[in-house]
Structure formats: structure tokens, C-alpha cells
Motif scaffolding. Structure first.
Motif, PDB file in Angstrom:
ATOM      1  N   UNK A   1       1.010  -1.079  -0.055  1.00 56.10           N
ATOM      2  CA  UNK A   1      -0.155  -0.170  -0.032  1.00 56.10           C
ATOM      3  C   UNK A   1       0.839   1.194  -0.048  1.00 56.10           C
ATOM      4  N   UNK A   2       0.514   2.294  -0.858  1.00 52.93           N
ATOM      5  CA  UNK A   2       1.329   3.581  -0.824  1.00 52.93           C
ATOM      6  C   UNK A   2       0.856   4.286   0.563  1.00 52.93           C
TER       7      UNK A   2
ATOM      8  N   UNK B   1       7.518   4.707   3.090  1.00 48.59           N
ATOM      9  CA  UNK B   1       6.725   5.258   2.109  1.00 48.59           C
ATOM     10  C   UNK B   1       5.509   4.163   1.990  1.00 48.59           C
ATOM     11  N   UNK B   2       6.103   2.751   1.949  1.00 49.41           N
ATOM     12  CA  UNK B   2       5.056   1.623   1.695  1.00 49.41           C
ATOM     13  C   UNK B   2       5.122   0.515   3.038  1.00 49.41           C
ATOM     14  N   UNK B   3       3.900  -0.127   3.339  1.00 52.76           N
ATOM     15  CA  UNK B   3       3.984  -0.873   3.951  1.00 52.76           C
ATOM     16  C   UNK B   3       2.875  -2.127   3.589  1.00 52.76           C
TER      17      UNK B   3
ATOM     18  N   UNK C   1       2.494  -3.377   8.715  1.00 52.30           N
ATOM     19  CA  UNK C   1       3.998  -4.237   9.099  1.00 52.30           C
ATOM     20  C   UNK C   1       4.875  -3.030   9.640  1.00 52.30           C
ATOM     21  N   UNK C   2       4.729  -1.607   9.569  1.00 47.87           N
ATOM     22  CA  UNK C   2       5.290  -0.716   9.976  1.00 47.87           C
ATOM     23  C   UNK C   2       4.829  -0.190  11.328  1.00 47.87           C
ATOM     24  N   UNK C   3       3.861  -0.547  11.906  1.00 45.93           N
ATOM     25  CA  UNK C   3       3.390  -0.059  13.240  1.00 45.93           C
ATOM     26  C   UNK C   3       2.623  -0.981  14.085  1.00 45.93           C
ATOM     27  N   UNK C   4       2.685  -0.841  15.445  1.00 49.48           N
ATOM     28  CA  UNK C   4       2.088  -1.930  16.417  1.00 49.48           C
ATOM     29  C   UNK C   4       0.788  -1.642  16.655  1.00 49.48           C
TER      30      UNK C   4
END
Length: 217
Positions: free
Chosen positions: A41-42, A56-58, A84-87
Motif C-alpha cells: 500500500x502506498x 513510504x510503503x507498508x 508491517x510498520x506499526x504496532x
């Protein structure tokens, strides 16, 4: 859960972007191809000034959980979606089920029919992630898992309340109608005052699952 470790039996992780669900791509939101069978996702689609330092992506992943100290209902299952980049989860569905009877008499020679009663306790998607088909995906996956879990049942009745505020009047009900659900006949609509000052409607709804049928895509 560390990427290099094997999931325990109570977890079932899946990359959502291997999913062929039409609703996940229906909105036309920006997607960037990462590799065959996978997408990223952007971040511009989920812009938030608090997270400018993030990549920028995850990617998103789904986890299936059963049991544990958070369980509140007998026969409970939980599906959660994570970035993927956040709890913390960004969307979830909590449901439970139990066999509630067997019709028929083997001695008399009549066919037995196993019936299961299930309940959806929570289906929520954080506001900034709505409109991407995540609720559709969670609902469909939960119904699929109920049918797999109770493969011996010919009939599964799933009950729940569609709770919506004035701003989303009938939008949530319409979402469930589009998923094949119906408003319960003779069901009583409740009006609830929450601590946030909003008045919510709780509409009793249900869906009947037949092992031979499939959900709307």
C-alpha cells in the motif's frame, strides 16, 4: 511474532495481498506492485502527519487467534489485521460459536441435522482505513472459518448487532445487507447513549450459512 520464526498452532498468518477478493481492489486507491502475488500500500493513501518518519510503503497481514487470556466468550475466534510498520491492529473481528442441537433420530431412521449458533461480537476498522474492503475481508474470512470449524453442521446461524451512529445512518446496515445478511424479523432496534455524546442505533441482524452456499464476493 518475529518474521523468521514459525507461527504457533493458534496463529494463522497470511499476506492479505495474495487475496483475490474483488472488494479489496474496488476502490481504486493507489497500489504499487511489489512482486508477483503481493502488493504494497502506498502510505499516501493513509496519510497521517504523526507518522511522516515511516516508510513510504507498508504491507498488511492477518492473524487468527484462539484462546488465551483475552478470550471472553466460549468458542471464541479473533481475526486481526496489522500494518508491517506499526504496532497494534488496524481492524478486527471477534466471533464465537457453539453447537446448539441435533435434529433427527438415528434409531427411527431420520436424518440428523447439526445446527450451530454463532455470534459476531465485534467488527471494527479504524477510521483512516475504512473504504479499502478490510471489513468485507474480515467478515468473509470469519464466515469461511466458521464453516470449516463446523464442517459437520448443515446449518449455521450467525447473529449480531449492527451499531451505527447518526453520521453512518444505514451505511453499516447496508454493508451487512450486501454481504448477504438480513435484519431479524420482529427484532427490536435499540437506541444507546454512549459516553461520547452520540446516540447509536443497534439493529439486530443475522445470516444463515449453508455448507453448500458461498458468500457474496
Amino acid at each position: 511474532f518475529s518474521p523468521g520464526s514459525a507461527p504457533s498452532p493458534s496463529f494463522d498468518l497470511r499476506d492479505l495481498f495474495g487475496c483475490s477478493c474483488n472488494s479489496c481492489h474496488r476502490s481504486g486507491r493507489p497500489l504499487t506492485q511489489e512482486k508477483p502475488g503481493g502488493r504494497r500500500w502506498q502510505r499516501s493513501g493513509f496519510s497521517n502527519p504523526k507518522h511522516e518518519a515511516e516508510s513510504a510503503f507498508f504491507t498488511l497481514r492477518m492473524e487468527h487467534r484462539k484462546g488465551g487470556i483475552l478470550t471472553q466468550h466460549r468458542g471464541e475466534g479473533r481475526l486481526l489485521i496489522f500494518r508491517s510498520d506499526r504496532a497494534g491492529s488496524i481492524a478486527k473481528i471477534v466471533y464465537s460459536s457453539a453447537q446448539n442441537g441435533v435434529e433427527g433420530d438415528a434409531v427411527a431412521g431420520t436424518m440428523s441435522t447439526v445446527r450451530v449458533a454463532a455470534t459476531i461480537h465485534v467488527l471494527s476498522v479504524k477510521e483512516e482505513y475504512r473504504g479499502y474492503g478490510l471489513g468485507n475481508l474480515l467478515f468473509s474470512e470469519a464466515m469461511k472459518r466458521l464453516k470449516q470449524q463446523h464442517s459437520e453442521a448443515e446449518f449455521i446461524r450467525v447473529s449480531f448487532y449492527a451499531e451505527e451512529d447518526i453520521r453512518r445512518h444505514n451505511r453499516l446496515v447496508q454493508f451487512y445487507l450486501d454481504m448477504g445478511c438480513t435484519i431479524k424479523k420482529n427484532g427490536r432496534i435499540q437506541f444507546v447513549n454512549n459516553n461520547d455524546g452520540e446516540v447509536y442505533r443497534r439493529i439486530p441482524m443475522e445470516i444463515s450459512l449453508d455448507q453448500r452456499s458461498s458468500l457474496p464476493s
